[in-house]
Motif scaffolding. Structure first.
Motif, short mmCIF file in Angstrom:
data_model
loop_
_atom_site.label_atom_id
_atom_site.label_comp_id
_atom_site.label_asym_id
_atom_site.label_seq_id
_atom_site.Cartn_x
_atom_site.Cartn_y
_atom_site.Cartn_z
N UNK A 146 49.47 44.74 30.54
CA UNK A 146 49.72 43.19 30.83
C UNK A 146 50.27 43.11 32.09
N UNK A 147 51.29 43.70 32.42
CA UNK A 147 51.77 43.32 33.80
C UNK A 147 50.83 43.56 34.82
N UNK A 148 50.24 44.93 34.61
CA UNK A 148 49.32 45.37 35.69
C UNK A 148 48.16 44.22 35.79
N UNK A 149 47.62 43.85 34.87
CA UNK A 149 46.54 42.97 35.07
C UNK A 149 46.96 41.60 35.63
N UNK A 157 44.47 40.45 43.78
CA UNK A 157 42.85 40.09 44.11
C UNK A 157 42.68 38.76 44.90
N UNK A 158 43.48 37.83 44.49
CA UNK A 158 43.48 36.63 45.11
C UNK A 158 44.10 36.86 46.67
N UNK A 159 45.11 37.49 46.68
CA UNK A 159 45.65 37.89 48.17
C UNK A 159 44.59 38.53 49.03
N UNK A 160 43.86 39.66 48.55
CA UNK A 160 42.98 40.12 49.02
C UNK A 160 41.66 39.32 49.53
N UNK A 161 41.26 38.36 48.71
CA UNK A 161 40.30 37.32 49.09
C UNK A 161 40.75 36.46 50.22
N UNK A 162 42.10 36.09 50.18
CA UNK A 162 42.43 35.11 51.07
C UNK A 162 42.78 35.92 52.22
N UNK A 163 43.16 37.17 52.32
CA UNK A 163 43.13 37.72 53.66
C UNK A 163 41.91 38.52 54.22
N UNK A 164 41.07 38.34 53.25
CA UNK A 164 39.56 39.31 53.40
C UNK A 164 39.81 40.60 53.90
N UNK A 206 49.94 47.61 50.90
CA UNK A 206 51.58 47.67 50.64
C UNK A 206 51.84 47.05 49.21
N UNK A 207 51.00 45.94 48.73
CA UNK A 207 51.36 45.37 47.38
C UNK A 207 51.21 46.29 46.45
N UNK A 208 50.54 47.48 46.52
CA UNK A 208 50.78 48.50 45.39
C UNK A 208 51.96 48.80 45.05
N UNK A 232 42.15 45.61 43.77
CA UNK A 232 41.44 45.70 44.87
C UNK A 232 39.85 45.25 44.58
N UNK A 233 39.21 45.81 43.46
CA UNK A 233 38.11 45.41 42.81
C UNK A 233 37.83 43.75 42.51
N UNK A 234 38.89 43.33 42.04
CA UNK A 234 38.82 41.78 41.73
C UNK A 234 38.77 41.09 43.23
N UNK A 235 39.46 41.56 44.19
CA UNK A 235 39.38 40.95 45.34
C UNK A 235 38.36 40.90 46.09
N UNK A 236 37.65 42.19 45.86
CA UNK A 236 36.27 42.19 46.60
C UNK A 236 35.20 41.55 45.92
N UNK A 237 35.19 41.35 44.48
CA UNK A 237 34.43 40.64 43.77
C UNK A 237 34.70 38.90 44.04
N UNK A 238 35.93 38.59 44.38
CA UNK A 238 36.11 37.33 44.83
C UNK A 238 35.34 36.95 46.24
#
Length: 196
Positions: free
Chosen positions: A75-78, A85-92, A97-99, A136-142
């Protein structure tokens, strides 16, 4: 003229003065037969009859609910992956490092709920890897959704191969480093939280 003191008819013969006690003062062990003195006792045995506290046993690690800990880690991982994912989308771009943050969140949840079970740190590391990968996949999908208008859920269910290919294209040595750091922080946070 003085009168003689009355004598006690029941008293026995006069006694010689008592010999001085060589063991007076601190309690010691009397000499062994034959007159050879024994070594002084250990400090805990100095006071005869005094209660000596038994040595304390080392603290036993407490194992709590392991299956619930694994679910909490997932649950924490999700939750962390969605935020990632939202940060990846915002920064494109990937922000690997968020790992480390994902690892810390997963490890803390797993350790607090699961306790000091020795299997939990490696499990937390694996869950962290899943969380980083999914984020990372979720950010890419966004990003694909924003640029092409494709729905996010079908990208995971129907076009996962394309999504995975896009993820592999951005995967480099730095990504490997931060995946390893995330897994390490997940395992160490689980151990630390489980021991506390």
């Amino acid at each position: 003229m003085t009168t003689p003191e009355p004598t006690n008819p029941y008293a026995g013969p006069p006694q010689a003065p008592a010999a001085p006690n060589p063991y007076a003062g601190t309690p010691q062990t009397p000499p062994a037969p034959g007159g050879v003195p024994l070594p002084p006792p250990a400090p805990a045995e100095q006071a005869w009859g005094a209660a000596v506290a038994p040595p304390t046993a080392p603290a036993v690690p407490v194992v709590k609910n392991v299956p619930l800990a694994v679910l909490a880690g997932v649950g924490a991982a999700l939750a962390a992956a969605l935020l990632y994912g939202f940060i990846v989308k915002a920064m494109e771009r990937e922000f690997s490092v968020l790992a480390i943050g994902i690892g810390a969140a997963v490890g803390f949840a797993v350790g607090k709920i699961g306790g000091a079970h020795r299997a939990l740190p490696p499990v937390a590391a694996l869950i962290t890897l899943f969380g980083v990968f999914f984020g990372e996949l979720f950010g890419l999908a966004l990003m694909v959704h924003e640029k092409l208008g494709a729905d996010v859920l079908p990208l995971f269910t129907e076009h996962f191969d394309l999504l995975f290919e896009g993820w592999k294209a951005d995967f480099d040595l730095l990504s490997v480093l931060f995946l390893g750091l995330g897994a390490f922080f997940g395992a160490s946070a689980a151990k630390k939280a489980g021991d506390s």
